[in-house]
Design an enzyme around this catalytic site. Structure first.
Site, PDB file in Angstrom:
ATOM      1  N   ARG A 103      60.074 -22.576 -70.244  1.00 12.01           N
ATOM      2  CA  ARG A 103      59.899 -21.774 -69.438  1.00 12.01           C
ATOM      3  C   ARG A 103      61.412 -21.891 -68.122  1.00 12.01           C
ATOM      4  O   ARG A 103      61.746 -20.848 -68.161  1.00 12.01           O
ATOM      5  CB  ARG A 103      59.203 -22.773 -68.490  1.00 12.01           C
ATOM      6  N   GLY A 202      72.143   6.155 -54.582  1.00 16.99           N
ATOM      7  CA  GLY A 202      71.939   7.048 -55.831  1.00 16.99           C
ATOM      8  C   GLY A 202      72.557   6.693 -56.911  1.00 16.99           C
ATOM      9  O   GLY A 202      72.110   7.232 -58.440  1.00 16.99           O
ATOM     10  N   GLU A 225      55.781 -15.638 -71.649  1.00 16.74           N
ATOM     11  CA  GLU A 225      55.890 -16.857 -71.205  1.00 16.74           C
ATOM     12  C   GLU A 225      55.143 -17.140 -70.083  1.00 16.74           C
ATOM     13  O   GLU A 225      55.437 -18.726 -69.453  1.00 16.74           O
ATOM     14  CB  GLU A 225      57.561 -17.775 -71.249  1.00 16.74           C
ATOM     15  N   GLY A 226      54.133 -16.664 -69.570  1.00 15.06           N
ATOM     16  CA  GLY A 226      53.516 -17.351 -68.888  1.00 15.06           C
ATOM     17  C   GLY A 226      53.788 -16.369 -68.218  1.00 15.06           C
ATOM     18  O   GLY A 226      55.369 -15.910 -67.118  1.00 15.06           O
TER      19      GLY A 226
END
Ligand SMILES: Cc1cc2nc3c(=O)[nH]c(=O)nc-3n(C[C@H](O)[C@H](O)[C@H](O)COP(=O)(O)OP(=O)(O)OC[C@H]3O[C@@H](n4cnc5c(N)ncnc54)[C@H](O)[C@@H]3O)c2cc1C
Length: 293
Positions: A103, A202, A225-226
């Protein structure tokens, strides 16, 4: 399970399908989490094994150089020695041991995307002159599109690095800290990358200026990964549990530590906010508000 003539487990036969596998179409080895009689278990399966079939390469919004494909397993035979750890049913435990790390890895993807977008915005803001001055000199611009993102990125970076140091020093069970880092850093990175398009006007919308690519690449970090929503659930469940288990000691310890810092460091103010959060959690628990979630 596949048994030999003496009734011993000699292998497994696996069936199933999994969507969205990174490198699913090009991998040499696959790590598969499958249900076994004793619970979820990891297996290593080699490319080309009979019944293992990668699907079509997905045409994606971002990270387009990364291969993503579904993988189908039809009666795939796997010898018992390919069961990771040699024991059935420990797959989720094994997965949990790496979540703090993985994570955190995705947290850094999101963070890096935000940082590279911000760098491009700063360079543009220093060059681009509108109404007689550079954009960098206009507070309506910097205080909306640069400063909040720069502050959040530094906070996310500090937290991510702290968790990384704790993992490197051998600390275990940092899944919740990994979730906090991932949730915070990837949302900050994604929001910063989104502002990067706005900040280049732009030009931000034109491929050549890259910020639109960074935004497309950053988005996945809040999903794989969640997802952010799943990280929020993990954080809420585990922090609430820890607050109850320690009878409020988890956050009051954190608050006490910070309250002894000099006032100008901001520590005592954060300490009061943590104290309030702690009270809120304890009251919410007492009134059973958390039960209906
Ligand atoms: C490019 C890419 C690469 C990937 N690579 C891999 C890989 O290598 N290995 C692998 O295993 N997976 C991989 N994935 C899968 C990825 O982890 C999942 O797509 C992701 O976790 C979301 O699951 P889902 O797609 O089933 O969404 P869903 O579960 O259908 O979620 C849809 C939405 O509902 C929300 N939601 C779901 N449940 C809850 C809940 N309980 N509470 C609140 N909100 C909820 C989600 O946050 C999301 O916003 C990859 C995906 C992509 C797009």
């Amino acid at each position: 399970r596949v048994l030999d003539e003496k009734g011993q487990i000699k292998g497994y036969r696996i069936n199933g399908q999994k969507q969205f596998i990174t490198n699913g179409g090009v991998a040499d080895l696959y790590t598969i989490l499958a249900d076994t009689p004793e619970g979820p278990s990891f297996f290593i399966i080699e490319k080309g094994t009979k019944g293992l079939q990668p699907g079509k390469h997905e045409d994606k919004h971002g990270i387009r150089a990364s291969d993503t494909a579904p993988v189908t397993l039809e009666d795939v035979y796997v010898p018992a020695e390919n069961l990771v750890g040699g024991v059935e049913g420990i797959g989720l435990k094994q997965a949990n041991r790496v979540f703090g790390y993985t994570r955190l890895m995705v947290a850094t993807f999101g963070l890096a995307a935000g940082m590279s977008s911000l760098e491009k915005v700063i360079a543009y803001a220093k060059e681009r002159v509108q109404f007689g001055t550079t954009l960098a000199e206009k507070q309506g611009y910097t205080h909306k599109l640069l400063v909040p993102n720069a502050v959040r990125i530094e906070a996310a970076r500090a937290y991510t690095e702290e968790v990384a140091e704790r993992i490197d020093s051998g600390e275990e069970d940092l899944q919740v800290e990994g979730s906090i880092a991932k949730y915070f850093a990837t949302e900050v990175g994604d929001a910063t990358a989104n502002d990067g398009i706005q900040a280049l006007g732009g030009y931000g919308y034109i491929r050549e200026y890259e910020v639109e690519k960074i935004k497309r690449d950053a988005k996945i970090a809040t999903i794989f990964e969640g997802t952010s929503e799943i990280q929020q659930s993990i954080i809420s469940i585990f922090r609430l549990r820890e607050t109850i288990r320690t009878k409020g000691g988890f956050y009051s310890g954190m608050s006490n530590e910070l309250s002894s810092l000099p006032e100008q460091s901001g520590g005592p103010m954060v300490a009061r906010a943590i104290w309030l959060l702690n009270e809120l959690l304890l009251v919410a628990r007492k009134l059973k508000v958390t039960k209906s979630q």
